[in-house]
Motif scaffolding. Structure first.
Motif, PDB file in Angstrom:
ATOM      1  N   THR A   1       0.844  -1.184   0.000  1.00 26.93           N
ATOM      2  CA  THR A   1       0.000   0.000   0.000  1.00 26.93           C
ATOM      3  C   THR A   1       0.887   1.243   0.000  1.00 26.93           C
ATOM      4  OG1 THR A   1      -1.543  -1.256   1.373  1.00 26.93           O
ATOM      5  CG2 THR A   1      -1.949   1.088   1.149  1.00 26.93           C
TER       6      THR A   1
ATOM      7  N   GLU B   1       0.997   5.746  -0.853  1.00 29.40           N
ATOM      8  CA  GLU B   1       0.353   7.005  -1.189  1.00 29.40           C
ATOM      9  C   GLU B   1       1.447   8.009  -1.485  1.00 29.40           C
ATOM     10  OE1 GLU B   1      -2.235  10.432   1.019  1.00 29.40           O
ATOM     11  OE2 GLU B   1      -2.832   8.363   1.388  1.00 29.40           O
TER      12      GLU B   1
ATOM     13  N   HIS C   1      -3.488   3.373  10.047  1.00 28.27           N
ATOM     14  CA  HIS C   1      -2.392   3.040   9.140  1.00 28.27           C
ATOM     15  C   HIS C   1      -1.118   3.753   9.581  1.00 28.27           C
ATOM     16  CE1 HIS C   1      -5.927   1.764   7.129  1.00 28.27           C
ATOM     17  NE2 HIS C   1      -6.172   2.897   6.477  1.00 28.27           N
TER      18      HIS C   1
ATOM     19  N   LEU D   1      -1.426  -0.962   6.368  1.00 24.11           N
ATOM     20  CA  LEU D   1      -2.835  -0.844   6.737  1.00 24.11           C
ATOM     21  C   LEU D   1      -3.087  -1.393   8.136  1.00 24.11           C
ATOM     22  CD1 LEU D   1      -4.483  -2.008   3.388  1.00 24.11           C
ATOM     23  CD2 LEU D   1      -4.421   0.326   4.308  1.00 24.11           C
TER      24      LEU D   1
END
Length: 160
Positions: free
Chosen positions: A135, A137, A152, A144
Motif C-alpha cells: 500500500t 500514497e 495506518h 494498513l
C-alpha cells in the motif's frame, strides 16, 4: 536562538508539563493518550528533553527493544510549535542515535501516520527509510491497520 538549547534525560517530573501542552502542540489533536507516565519513569536512559532558559521546548521518548537486541525505537517526539524548523528535533534525534549506539544498537525504528506529511518528509530527510509495503500514497509505503482498524502507519528504519 541566543542561548544554547540544553538536552538532558527525562525525569518523572517532566510528565506533567509535557502532557499539559501535548495536545496543543498537535493543533488540538488528542495525542496525550499515546504518552503515559510510565515512559518518564522506565525509559529515562533513552528519552530526552530539550530546554531553553529552563523551559521545555521539545522531547524525544525512545527505548531499547527488548525483543530485537540490535534495535532501538523512537516512540514519540514533540517540538513546541514556536521552535520547529530550528534544529531542536535534530539535536534530540542525534542524542538518541548516539545513546542507541552506546548500547550496541545498529538500527532505529519509528512510525508515523501517512497523513503526517511533514513527519514523513522529516524522517526521510534525516536518513530514515520507509519500510516497503504493498500500500502506497504519493510514493510512500504504509501499512494498513498497523495500530488498529483504520490506524495506518508508515514504518521507518534508520541504520546507524
Amino acid at each position: 536562538m541566543e542561548n544554547p538549547v540544553r538536552i538532558r534525560k527525562t525525569c518523572p517530573s517532566d510528565y506533567s508539563p509535557i502532557i499539559s501542552v501535548l495536545d496543543a502542540w498537535w493543533g488540538g489533536r488528542r495525542m496525550s493518550d499515546m504518552l503515559p507516565r510510565l515512559f518518564f519513569t522506565h525509559f529515562r536512559e533513552t528519552s530526552f528533553v530539550a530546554e531553553l532558559n529552563g523551559k521545555i521546548i521539545g522531547f524525544l521518548i525512545g527505548f531499547l527493544s527488548q525483543s530485537h537486541s540490535e534495535e532501538a525505537y523512537i516512540h514519540f517526539v514533540g517540538i513546541h510549535p514556536d521552535f520547529r524548523k530550528q534544529g531542536v528535533g535534530s539535536v534530540l534525534y542525534r542524542q538518541f542515535f548516539q545513546t542507541a549506539q552506546e548500547f550496541g544498537r545498529v538500527r532505529v525504528k519509528c512510525v508515523t501516520s501517512p497523513v503526517n506529511k511533514s513527519s514523513i518528509a522529516y524522517h526521510l530527510h534525516i536518513g530514515f527509510e520507509a519500510e516497503s509495503s504493498e500500500t502506497q500514497e504519493d510514493g510512500v509505503p504504509y501499512h494498513l491497520d498497523y495500530d488498529g482498524v483504520g490506524e495506518h502507519r508508515v514504518l521507518f528504519v534508520k541504520h546507524l
